[in-house]
Design an enzyme around this catalytic site. Structure first.
Site, short mmCIF file in Angstrom:
data_model
loop_
_atom_site.label_atom_id
_atom_site.label_comp_id
_atom_site.label_asym_id
_atom_site.label_seq_id
_atom_site.Cartn_x
_atom_site.Cartn_y
_atom_site.Cartn_z
N ASP A 145 -9.98 -0.33 3.83
CA ASP A 145 -8.79 -0.93 4.43
C ASP A 145 -9.07 -1.31 5.88
OD1 ASP A 145 -6.11 -1.50 5.19
OD2 ASP A 145 -5.32 0.15 4.01
N HIS A 199 4.30 1.13 4.18
CA HIS A 199 2.93 0.81 3.73
C HIS A 199 1.89 1.15 4.79
CE1 HIS A 199 2.10 -3.57 5.32
NE2 HIS A 199 2.70 -2.84 6.23
N GLU A 249 -1.97 -4.95 -2.12
CA GLU A 249 -1.64 -5.93 -1.07
C GLU A 249 -2.05 -7.36 -1.40
OE1 GLU A 249 0.29 -5.48 1.47
OE2 GLU A 249 0.35 -3.31 1.82
N ASP A 251 -6.80 -6.42 2.35
CA ASP A 251 -6.98 -6.83 3.75
C ASP A 251 -8.16 -6.13 4.40
OD1 ASP A 251 -6.18 -4.34 4.93
OD2 ASP A 251 -4.10 -4.97 5.12
N HIS A 277 0.80 -1.23 0.00
CA HIS A 277 0.00 0.00 0.00
C HIS A 277 0.83 1.27 0.00
CE1 HIS A 277 -4.43 1.15 1.09
NE2 HIS A 277 -3.98 1.80 0.04
N ASP A 329 -7.42 -1.82 -0.27
CA ASP A 329 -6.48 -2.81 0.25
C ASP A 329 -7.27 -4.09 0.46
OD1 ASP A 329 -4.85 -4.40 1.95
OD2 ASP A 329 -3.84 -2.61 2.72
N HIS A 338 -6.75 -1.02 7.97
CA HIS A 338 -5.83 -0.12 8.67
C HIS A 338 -6.04 1.32 8.22
CE1 HIS A 338 -3.99 -4.14 8.17
NE2 HIS A 338 -3.66 -3.99 9.44
N ASP A 389 -3.44 3.49 7.92
CA ASP A 389 -2.24 3.90 7.17
C ASP A 389 -1.92 5.37 7.41
OD1 ASP A 389 -2.08 1.32 6.29
OD2 ASP A 389 -2.89 1.71 4.30
#
Length: 300
Positions: free
Chosen positions: A123, A140, A272, A229, A100, A227, A125, A127
């Site tokens: 996402d 990332h 990712e 994830d 990412h 992303d 996360h 980030d």
């Protein structure tokens, strides 16, 4: 959405420490992304991959708690130029990652074309780390902070020294793993975040309606940074930082379908995908299916 699409692969694995994500663009291509978009009557050009430099010591190189800073910044500059050229040619940039950290370059390339760029950050996360707040030093985990103008100058100055996006023009969807420094930044900047709590409580339809209305009212373009994830690991196992309890495959399709109907997305990246950690290219196949929905694929 523009009917001319240019695909840019970014085989980046230096924004984190788990090898294999550099093969993500190839895996997504192998899963049929070009054919999928072409079947929806788009003109597709695959521009190949950005060349990524290799440091001598991939996992230990560090500067200001930023691993592989030189290589990531150089690759981000190349990507920013490529994305800028694609938009300048009146085509839709679809960027395939790679980790990412590539969003630093994507957003730097996109931002110069919009006065009030919106960003949907799909996402697990936020980030939103910096070298000071990151527990790992992995870049990332920093691209959204960098795009806000927060972080090392070698990253924030890519494309221009200006912030690429305003905090009030960001919507994070699917968050369920935030570091303390990220939580503080979210509160300080007033960034809109829909965690899994909101998705469970409100439902994905309401979350996407709110996000679309929120961004449509004040932006002149919206970038989607997805992303894999963000999805639950049961649906997308081939990612480097899986977090259980994520968005379902069906909810993600609904989100993409609603974005297609709203017709607000002007650029996108899918990141990712790590084939080494995957199961029979399942995660890349999911990415291609979601790309299909984003570009207007329907069952009837």
């Amino acid at each position: 959405m523009k009917k001319e699409v240019s695909i840019i692969g970014v085989p980046m694995d230096l924004g984190q420490t788990r090898r294999g994500v550099d093969m993500g663009p190839s895996a997504i291509r192998y899963a049929g992304v070009v054919e999928r978009i072409e079947s929806l009557k788009y003109d597709v050009k695959d521009l190949g991959d950005i060349e990524i430099g290799r440091p001598k010591n991939v996992e230990v190189a560090s500067e200001n708690n930023l691993k592989n800073l030189k290589e990531v910044s150089e690759a981000s500059e190349k990507l920013a130029e490529k994305v800028n050229d694609v938009i300048g040619s009146n085509r839709f940039p679809l960027v395939l990652g790679g980790d990412h950290s590539i969003a630093i370059g994507t957003l730097a390339g996109v931002a110069s074309h919009y006065k009030n760029l919106g960003v949907i950050w799909y996402d697990a996360h936020g980030d939103l780390n910096t070298g000071d707040t990151s527990p790992s030093g992995n870049i990332h985990g920093m691209p959204l902070a960098v795009s806000l103008g927060i972080g090392d100058d070698k990253l924030t100055n890519i494309g221009s020294s200006l912030p690429k996006v305003k905090p009030e023009n960001i919507v994070i969807i699917g968050a369920r793993s935030l570091d303390e420094g990220e939580k503080e930044l979210i509160r300080d900047k007033g960034i809109r975040v829909y965690t899994m709590h909101e998705i469970d409580r409100l439902g994905m339809t309401a979350v996407m309606e709110e996000a679309i209305n929120y961004l449509s009212a004040k932006t002149d373009g919206v970038h989607l940074s997805l992303d894999l994830d963000g999805l639950d690991p049961n649906d997308a196992p081939g990612v480097g930082t899986p977090v259980i309890g994520g968005i379902s495959y069906r909810e993600s399709h609904l989100a993409m379908e609603m974005l297609a109907e709203a017709d607000i997305i002007t650029s996108a990246e899918f990141v990712e995908v790590n084939p080494i950690l995957d199961e029979k290219n399942k995660t890349a196949t999911v990415a291609v299916a979601l790309i299909g929905s984003l570009f207007g694929e329907k069952l009837k």
